[in-house]
Design a protein around this motif. Structure first.
Motif, PDB file in Angstrom:
ATOM      1  N   ILE A 131     -11.099  -5.961  -2.811  1.00 33.86           N
ATOM      2  CA  ILE A 131      -9.801  -5.394  -2.587  1.00 33.86           C
ATOM      3  C   ILE A 131      -9.469  -6.302  -2.174  1.00 33.86           C
ATOM      4  N   ARG A 132      -9.261  -7.246  -0.473  1.00 34.94           N
ATOM      5  CA  ARG A 132      -8.839  -7.956  -0.017  1.00 34.94           C
ATOM      6  C   ARG A 132      -8.877  -9.484  -1.349  1.00 34.94           C
ATOM      7  N   GLN A 133     -10.097  -9.808  -1.609  1.00 29.82           N
ATOM      8  CA  GLN A 133      -9.488 -11.396  -2.361  1.00 29.82           C
ATOM      9  C   GLN A 133      -9.247 -11.254  -3.756  1.00 29.82           C
ATOM     10  N   LEU A 134      -8.921 -10.087  -4.097  1.00 30.63           N
ATOM     11  CA  LEU A 134      -8.406  -9.136  -5.344  1.00 30.63           C
ATOM     12  C   LEU A 134      -6.880  -9.554  -5.030  1.00 30.63           C
ATOM     13  N   LEU A 135      -6.435  -9.246  -3.780  1.00 26.36           N
ATOM     14  CA  LEU A 135      -5.134  -9.252  -2.940  1.00 26.36           C
ATOM     15  C   LEU A 135      -4.337 -10.945  -3.117  1.00 26.36           C
ATOM     16  N   THR A 136      -5.353 -11.514  -2.500  1.00 26.54           N
ATOM     17  CA  THR A 136      -5.598 -13.232  -2.038  1.00 26.54           C
ATOM     18  C   THR A 136      -4.960 -13.265  -3.524  1.00 26.54           C
ATOM     19  N   ARG A 137      -5.796 -13.215  -4.792  1.00 26.17           N
ATOM     20  CA  ARG A 137      -5.562 -14.482  -5.614  1.00 26.17           C
ATOM     21  C   ARG A 137      -4.916 -13.371  -6.870  1.00 26.17           C
ATOM     22  N   GLY A 138      -3.658 -12.725  -5.736  1.00 26.09           N
ATOM     23  CA  GLY A 138      -2.472 -12.179  -6.379  1.00 26.09           C
ATOM     24  C   GLY A 138      -2.584 -11.063  -8.094  1.00 26.09           C
ATOM     25  N   LEU A 139      -3.499 -10.751  -8.211  1.00 24.49           N
ATOM     26  CA  LEU A 139      -4.150  -9.597  -9.110  1.00 24.49           C
ATOM     27  C   LEU A 139      -3.800  -8.700  -8.704  1.00 24.49           C
ATOM     28  N   ILE A 140      -3.661  -7.613  -7.854  1.00 26.71           N
ATOM     29  CA  ILE A 140      -3.446  -6.473  -7.586  1.00 26.71           C
ATOM     30  C   ILE A 140      -2.181  -5.829  -7.130  1.00 26.71           C
ATOM     31  N   ALA A 141      -1.872  -4.824  -6.542  1.00 28.24           N
ATOM     32  CA  ALA A 141      -0.978  -4.513  -6.177  1.00 28.24           C
ATOM     33  C   ALA A 141      -1.145  -3.057  -4.924  1.00 28.24           C
ATOM     34  N   PRO A 142      -0.221  -2.689  -4.240  1.00 23.23           N
ATOM     35  CA  PRO A 142      -0.866  -1.226  -3.890  1.00 23.23           C
ATOM     36  C   PRO A 142       0.127  -0.166  -4.589  1.00 23.23           C
ATOM     37  N   GLY A 143      -0.904   0.611  -4.426  1.00 23.08           N
ATOM     38  CA  GLY A 143      -0.563   1.096  -5.448  1.00 23.08           C
ATOM     39  C   GLY A 143      -0.778   1.797  -6.828  1.00 23.08           C
ATOM     40  N   ALA A 144      -0.617   3.285  -7.594  1.00 29.38           N
ATOM     41  CA  ALA A 144      -1.900   3.269  -8.015  1.00 29.38           C
ATOM     42  C   ALA A 144      -0.800   2.757  -9.647  1.00 29.38           C
ATOM     43  N   GLY A 145      -1.225   2.230 -10.775  1.00 29.71           N
ATOM     44  CA  GLY A 145      -0.790   1.607 -12.014  1.00 29.71           C
ATOM     45  C   GLY A 145       0.206   2.780 -12.606  1.00 29.71           C
ATOM     46  N   VAL A 146       1.496   2.537 -13.075  1.00 26.80           N
ATOM     47  CA  VAL A 146       2.001   3.811 -14.610  1.00 26.80           C
ATOM     48  C   VAL A 146       2.066   2.697 -15.802  1.00 26.80           C
ATOM     49  N   GLY A 147       2.148   3.905 -16.550  1.00 30.11           N
ATOM     50  CA  GLY A 147       2.128   2.901 -18.406  1.00 30.11           C
ATOM     51  C   GLY A 147       0.895   3.650 -18.790  1.00 30.11           C
ATOM     52  N   PRO A 148       1.252   2.976 -20.382  1.00 27.16           N
ATOM     53  CA  PRO A 148       0.233   3.175 -20.815  1.00 27.16           C
ATOM     54  C   PRO A 148      -0.906   2.656 -20.630  1.00 27.16           C
ATOM     55  N   GLU A 149      -0.649   1.220 -20.042  1.00 20.62           N
ATOM     56  CA  GLU A 149      -1.739   0.410 -19.986  1.00 20.62           C
ATOM     57  C   GLU A 149      -1.711   0.633 -18.986  1.00 20.62           C
ATOM     58  N   GLU A 150      -2.876   0.521 -17.978  1.00 21.23           N
ATOM     59  CA  GLU A 150      -2.921   0.749 -16.690  1.00 21.23           C
ATOM     60  C   GLU A 150      -4.523   0.189 -16.146  1.00 21.23           C
ATOM     61  N   VAL A 151      -4.724  -0.301 -15.250  1.00 20.16           N
ATOM     62  CA  VAL A 151      -5.776   0.097 -14.262  1.00 20.16           C
ATOM     63  C   VAL A 151      -5.564  -0.210 -12.988  1.00 20.16           C
ATOM     64  N   THR A 152      -6.168   0.531 -12.243  1.00 25.86           N
ATOM     65  CA  THR A 152      -6.380   1.205 -10.439  1.00 25.86           C
ATOM     66  C   THR A 152      -7.822   1.376  -9.911  1.00 25.86           C
ATOM     67  N   LEU A 153      -7.940   0.348  -9.274  1.00 22.11           N
ATOM     68  CA  LEU A 153      -8.688   0.399  -8.539  1.00 22.11           C
ATOM     69  C   LEU A 153      -8.896   2.270  -7.244  1.00 22.11           C
ATOM     70  N   TYR A 154      -9.459   1.998  -6.479  1.00 25.31           N
ATOM     71  CA  TYR A 154      -9.874   3.542  -6.342  1.00 25.31           C
ATOM     72  C   TYR A 154     -10.542   3.062  -4.882  1.00 25.31           C
ATOM     73  N   ASP A 155     -10.241   2.472  -3.692  1.00 22.78           N
ATOM     74  CA  ASP A 155     -10.987   2.407  -2.469  1.00 22.78           C
ATOM     75  C   ASP A 155     -10.969   3.309  -1.698  1.00 22.78           C
ATOM     76  N   HIS A 156     -12.263   3.544  -1.216  1.00 22.22           N
ATOM     77  CA  HIS A 156     -12.208   4.483   0.043  1.00 22.22           C
ATOM     78  C   HIS A 156     -13.165   3.436   1.612  1.00 22.22           C
TER      79      HIS A 156
END
Length: 375
Positions: A131-156
């Protein structure tokens, strides 16, 4: 007749063997594959084969389906050494020193590699590190994805990670409710019952990352065969051709590795940068090429040590992507011109007779004028 009978008996034994038994008797066949070198370790290396240009979302779904079909077991630490490559992992759940598989973050990274969202062959940190590396690279943001095309990571954090790819959940499982019976990675047909657990933090991939296309193909891992302990200094990113054989245990052993994109340039060394960090060559057609010499490399030492000097005629073997010099051969040393300097001797070669200066004549002073001041 006995000899003929013996031959026929042996032949009959081979005919009676099932096809599977025949396969084990035959030596493995050499196979050739071409791809980009993505990692080069002491005991293994990986390449990524080129794939068709497809959308990232489609590539992620295809990779998840392929990994599901390969029925990998859950192995603690599996898939962390090189992203996308199953491994024996670490001592823990599923580990026996031989079984190859993935754990949760290893399986997520394997899917991301196929979509070009994670570096192929790179190591994989734990779930929080992903998660930290993907955030650093600007590929993800907090919160679940919305819309017909989305990819969401769930991390405990520190416990578990899985993902949603366009409405379908993928990850490792507990082996129940329609998931992989071995607990390994696959589509979670039970709709990931723990998605409602508040301990899981949600991160969605930004639309810009998902709307792009990728040509990332399959990631393949090889063990170097005899004489291939090192890949001759080939840089990561170079295109290579690998000839290999697969053992009965499924290990791909490389027999040879050759560069596909090697180029040669000839010319004259015109400049050498301070510290030997680079040099330029001018070809016969007037083209100027600048080549890097990484600090501490053999090439840098040769530039600093005078093995390659200004004016040398050289042949440079290199690859364009990434720009890397494979070797420099000096074909001719610079022509040195001897300059003759004429100096005037300080001591005359012919002695001269000293001349006597003429006597000094003193004229008498004129008489004082009567009308003067008399000073």
């Amino acid at each position: 007749m006995r000899r003929l009978f013996l031959i026929l008996s042996v032949a009959a034994c081979f005919v009676a063997l099932p096809a599977s038994s025949m396969a084990t008797l035959l030596p493995p066949r050499s196979v050739q594959v071409t791809g980009k070198l993505t990692s080069d370790g002491a005991f293994s290396f990986t390449i990524q084969t080129p794939g068709k240009s497809v959308g990232v979302l489609s590539a992620l779904s295809s990779a998840a389906s392929r990994i599901t079909s390969e029925d990998y077991p859950y192995v603690w630490g599996g898939g962390h050494g090189q992203a996308g490559i199953a491994s024996v992992g670490l001592k823990g759940p599923g580990y026996n020193g031989k079984r190859r598989g993935f754990d949760c973050s290893g399986s997520v990274a394997a899917v991301l590699v196929a979509g070009g969202l994670w570096p192929a062959g790179a190591s994989v940190p734990n779930d929080a590190g992903v998660i930290r590396q993907l955030l650093t690279r600007g590929l993800i943001a907090p919160g679940a994805g919305v819309g017909p095309e989305e990819v969401t990571l769930y991390d405990h954090p520190g416990v578990h990670i899985f993902m949603n790819i366009d409405g379908r959940f993928f990850g490792t499982s507990d082996g129940g409710r329609g998931a992989n019976a071995k607990g390994g990675p696959g589509w979670l047909d039970d709709s990931a019952w723990d998605v409602s657990n508040r301990a899981f933090r949600r991160y969605h991939f930004l639309p810009a990352a998902l709307k792009a296309n990728t040509t990332a193909g399959s990631t393949l891992a090889f063990q170097p065969g005899p004489g291939l302990d090192a890949l001759s200094g080939y840089p990561v990113g170079a295109t290579v051709r690998v000839i290999y054989k697969t053992t009965n245990a499924g290990t791909m052993v490389a027999q040879s590795v050759t560069l596909v994109s090697e180029t040669t340039a000839t010319g004259t060394v015109k400049t050498i940068a301070s510290g030997g960090t680079s040099f330029t060559v001018t070809t016969a057609t007037g083209k100027v090429l600048t080549f890097p010499a990484p600090a501490g490399s053999t090439l840098a030492s040769e530039l600093l040590g005078g093995q390659v000097v200004l004016g040398d005629s050289v042949s440079v073997s290199y690859i364009k992507t990434p720009l890397t010099v494979l070797g420099v051969t000096v074909t001719a040393a610079p022509t040195t011109t001897t300059t003759t300097t004429t100096t005037t001797p300080t001591t005359p070669t012919t002695p001269t007779t000293p001349t006597t200066p003429p006597p000094t004549v003193t004229s008498p002073a004129p008489p004082p004028s009567s009308g003067g001041s008399g000073v």
